[in-house]
Design a protein around this motif. Structure first.
Motif, PDB file in Angstrom:
ATOM      1  N   ASP A 240       0.719  -1.230  -0.047  1.00  0.00           N
ATOM      2  CA  ASP A 240      -0.002   0.070  -0.060  1.00  0.00           C
ATOM      3  C   ASP A 240       0.950   1.300   0.035  1.00  0.00           C
ATOM      4  O   ASP A 240       2.074   1.203   0.208  1.00  0.00           O
ATOM      5  CB  ASP A 240      -0.864  -0.025   1.328  1.00  0.00           C
ATOM      6  N   GLY A 241       0.367   2.572  -0.514  1.00  0.00           N
ATOM      7  CA  GLY A 241       0.956   3.555  -0.268  1.00  0.00           C
ATOM      8  C   GLY A 241       1.454   4.185   1.109  1.00  0.00           C
ATOM      9  O   GLY A 241       2.519   4.667   1.060  1.00  0.00           O
ATOM     10  N   ALA A 242       0.935   3.476   2.156  1.00  0.00           N
ATOM     11  CA  ALA A 242       1.218   3.769   3.236  1.00  0.00           C
ATOM     12  C   ALA A 242       2.262   2.774   4.131  1.00  0.00           C
ATOM     13  O   ALA A 242       2.218   2.575   5.200  1.00  0.00           O
ATOM     14  CB  ALA A 242      -0.133   4.107   4.206  1.00  0.00           C
ATOM     15  N   ALA A 243       2.537   2.113   3.103  1.00  0.00           N
ATOM     16  CA  ALA A 243       3.640   0.774   3.725  1.00  0.00           C
ATOM     17  C   ALA A 243       4.795   1.506   4.305  1.00  0.00           C
ATOM     18  O   ALA A 243       5.425   2.475   3.802  1.00  0.00           O
ATOM     19  CB  ALA A 243       3.948  -0.249   2.655  1.00  0.00           C
ATOM     20  N   ASP A 244       5.421   0.978   5.236  1.00  0.00           N
ATOM     21  CA  ASP A 244       6.938   0.985   5.602  1.00  0.00           C
ATOM     22  C   ASP A 244       7.591   0.109   4.444  1.00  0.00           C
ATOM     23  O   ASP A 244       7.553  -1.111   4.485  1.00  0.00           O
ATOM     24  CB  ASP A 244       7.202   0.130   6.835  1.00  0.00           C
ATOM     25  N   GLN A 245       8.110   0.702   3.446  1.00  0.00           N
ATOM     26  CA  GLN A 245       8.778   0.096   2.047  1.00  0.00           C
ATOM     27  C   GLN A 245       9.829  -0.803   2.502  1.00  0.00           C
ATOM     28  O   GLN A 245       9.793  -1.903   1.841  1.00  0.00           O
ATOM     29  CB  GLN A 245       9.090   1.343   1.180  1.00  0.00           C
ATOM     30  N   ALA A 278       8.804   4.503  -6.512  1.00  0.00           N
ATOM     31  CA  ALA A 278       9.735   4.317  -5.283  1.00  0.00           C
ATOM     32  C   ALA A 278       9.902   2.866  -5.023  1.00  0.00           C
ATOM     33  O   ALA A 278      11.112   2.473  -4.734  1.00  0.00           O
ATOM     34  CB  ALA A 278       9.309   5.111  -4.084  1.00  0.00           C
ATOM     35  N   PHE A 279       9.018   2.169  -5.054  1.00  0.00           N
ATOM     36  CA  PHE A 279       9.019   0.732  -4.169  1.00  0.00           C
ATOM     37  C   PHE A 279       9.380  -0.145  -5.542  1.00  0.00           C
ATOM     38  O   PHE A 279      10.319  -1.251  -5.220  1.00  0.00           O
ATOM     39  CB  PHE A 279       7.758   0.370  -3.795  1.00  0.00           C
ATOM     40  N   LEU A 280       8.614  -0.209  -6.719  1.00  0.00           N
ATOM     41  CA  LEU A 280       9.015  -1.226  -7.681  1.00  0.00           C
ATOM     42  C   LEU A 280      10.330  -1.551  -8.175  1.00  0.00           C
ATOM     43  O   LEU A 280      10.596  -2.516  -8.216  1.00  0.00           O
ATOM     44  CB  LEU A 280       7.821  -1.142  -8.706  1.00  0.00           C
ATOM     45  N   PRO A 281      11.165  -0.648  -8.478  1.00  0.00           N
ATOM     46  CA  PRO A 281      12.282  -0.563  -9.161  1.00  0.00           C
ATOM     47  C   PRO A 281      13.096  -1.534  -8.138  1.00  0.00           C
ATOM     48  O   PRO A 281      13.900  -2.453  -8.353  1.00  0.00           O
ATOM     49  CB  PRO A 281      13.019   0.898  -9.231  1.00  0.00           C
TER      50      PRO A 281
END
Lengths: 426, 426
Positions: A240-245, A278-281
């Motif tokens: 989710d957008g609000a995840a701790d990545q 931000a997250f997928l790469p």
């Protein structure tokens, strides 16, 4: 039905009738008697390990000749160490509480009638599973502990190994005074035997298929006896957008690669578009580095780094349980997009959400109709052992009777016992 | 499949898909919303009673023309008083606790993962039942209260009555903001509609057939969706040598004649040979006097008084659920003989023992594999209302998921919700 098929049907029904007779005796056995039998099963299996290992070598030899895949041969292989592990599981089973006799509900009615709903065995359980000898012992042990007679049908590739195991287990049970027919196999009757078992209405109280989607579909479609579907897991992780990545990355990797061949491994990664760039790469890079073959939608593909190999995800990819180092990944329009995707493609096993937002976590848990919802944890925890149920006969993906990891309690039924003093109804 | 049948299948599947969509909304409704809908259903049914009664008169008229039996016409008949009774049942349902959201089990694992197993709706329930309009309302109310969308299929003889009722109920539900498609009927699609419903795999989560043995057998044999068998009751009363004979006589009479047409009425009387000479002449005389037609074995026949009419009990008699003022009776060799007879002929519904001997009562309860065991009480108490479950959708005679009287809880499944803080598996 050919004459040969009719003979098989008759033999399987006779097996089931013997199982019924055994179950009536076994159902009355005390916990002490059952635990003694489990201990004897463990001892006898250790003592007879050489016979089992010899038969297992023959099965493996034949498997090699017949072109059995390496991974299947691995699951079929027994070693002295693996036998010790299997025996250990039986001893742990003996240590678990007896589910039989537990009072589930009770009350005294205004007229003085005293009601108790008590846990009782199912009676006769059929188990159809792959060529994995450890399942033979697990299923026999779980059934016996829960007071049920079991009829086993393992994969043909393990037939000799299973025959040797079943023979030892029957000796052990009989040696403690419980009926040997508490444990029987119908491996000798081939595929027609499975069909006869599925049709043995009134003789088999519960059939549990374990294995690939094909086996389970066949059983569910053709069975005339009660069935619990197990184990097809097209599990999702939604970041989710609000995840701790950082945490989410660990959960994605663990869900996919810690043991990819099992049903609680994740097969699809869904990422909120709010953090996709931000997250997928990072995630795709890490998955690719771990050897995961990737199937991506257009938005995810646009974010895959230059060193990441991928192909385009088809609707087949979204539906597939890879059971391998392979994963579909896509970008979704927030929580609603993730829920919509999962409702469409999920097999109802386990779905995980990574988020710090309480409301979104709650909505995800409320709206998805799967056996297990993980909030900020790996899908790999969906497991009877991990859940502390002590032992597991499979993971139910159906909604009737059992859902999620199935332990001893799920192998039981109940009965109402009503104690009166002459009450009649007005 | 003919073109017409294919069209019916398509229509029933479309109905089920609408039910699925409705169930997703309904499953999230609060208890207050659902109880408000139940109240509106009650109000709307009262207000529209004239329409329902008018359609009911047409159904009854047609039933008469088609030669519908008197007893079936009675079950089909609605009166203003009966409608008030039906409405009252809906209001009582609103007063019951909501099963949804109940936490069934929970624990915190050593790694900090917090598990809760929570009660959730099944989703979409199919109900196939006789021409009894009160069941239409009961089934709609129970399904709604438990958060499930329902697809109704009543007996064709009640089609007009049911259509009027369903229309009113849908209006009422929609008026409170919940989806009208929470309640749908497929009566308009005839027998092929029932077949399509039974085959709607993945679209129907639970099918509950209510009615005669024939209907239930067909559904169990042909259904590809999960089914709960209900209601076939070949119930026994065993009068033991250690019985209080006056009390036993009351229990036998009440079990047989208080309402012979229902599944929890007794069909067979078994008497211990130790007291046969003392007990049977009284019991058979009283039964005959109450108008019960008797089917006796040789030993019982020898003890029937001169004024008692009987014929010889055949093995068909021992297996028959008469649902009428008719009973089979025989003499058995004590408790073991009774258990043997019941194991052979019972449908697994309810068995009663009359005895003052604690050990025999316990053995009877332990060894018989039926949903309910009555000790010194009438078989007629096997009923959700009597058991204090508040409402009943049927009496399950199967061992999977539900056994005995089925209330709201039996219309639910469960889901595990696991709250983590980033846990991954080693």
């Amino acid at each position: 039905m050919t004459e040969a098929d009719a003979a098989v049907t008759e033999s399987v029904q006779a097996t089931a009738r013997r199982a019924r007779a055994a179950s009536r005796e076994l159902g009355l056995a005390s916990r002490a008697q059952k635990d003694q039998a489990l201990a004897a099963m463990a001892d006898t299996l250790l003592e007879g390990a050489d016979v089992v290992l010899a038969q297992n070598r023959v099965d493996l030899e034949l498997g090699k000749e017949n072109g059995l895949a390496e991974s299947l041969r691995d699951r079929l292989t027994l070693t002295p160490e693996r036998i010790v592990g299997i025996v250990e599981a039986l001893r742990e089973l003996a240590g678990l509480a007896d589910p039989i006799g537990e009072v589930l509900r009770g009350s005294t009615l205004p007229n003085g009638l005293r009601l108790r709903q008590v846990r009782v065995p199912m009676g006769v359980i059929g188990m159809v599973y792959e060529a994995r000898p450890n399942v033979t012992v697990d299923a026999a042990g779980l059934s016996l502990k829960s007071g049920n007679a079991v009829i086993l049908r393992g994969g043909q590739a393990a037939a000799r190994t299973n025959a040797a195991i079943v023979e030892l287990l029957r000796q052990a049970v009989a040696g403690t005074g419980l009926p040997a027919d508490s444990i029987q196999t119908i491996d000798q009757y081939g595929r027609e035997g499975v069909r006869a078992l599925m049709r043995a209405r009134g003789l088999v109280d519960l059939l549990v298929p374990r294995g690939g989607a094909g086996l389970i579909q066949t059983v569910v479609r053709e069975a005339q006896v009660p069935v619990i579907e197990t184990g097809v897991g097209n599990c999702h992780v939604y970041v989710d957008g609000a995840a701790d990545q950082d945490q989410a990355l660990e959960i994605v990797l663990n869900s996919k690669i810690q043991r990819p061949s099992v049903c609680n491994a994740a097969e699809t990664l869904l990422v909120d578009q709010a953090i996709a760039a931000a997250f997928l790469p990072r995630a795709l890079g890490a998955l690719a580095k771990a050897g995961v073959k990737l199937h991506l939608d257009a938005e995810a593909a646009a974010l895959a780094g230059p060193g990441v190999a991928w192909d385009t995800a088809t609707s087949t990819d979204w539906s597939t349980e890879y059971l391998d180092l392979e994963m579909a990944a896509g970008v979704v329009d927030g929580l609603d997009g993730a829920i919509e995707h999962i409702q469409r493609y999920s097999s109802g096993h386990t779905e995980a959400i990574c988020t710090k937002d309480l409301g979104r976590a709650q909505t995800f848990a409320d709206r998805l109709d799967s056996a297990v919802i993980m909030i900020n944890a790996s899908t790999r925890f969906t497991d009877g052992g991990q859940f502390g149920l002590g032992a597991e006969i499979g993971i139910s993906t159906q909604k009737l009777h059992a859902r999620g990891p199935m332990g001893l309690a799920e192998l039981t039924s109940s009965k109402w016992i009503c104690l009166g003093q002459g009450q009649t109804r007005n």
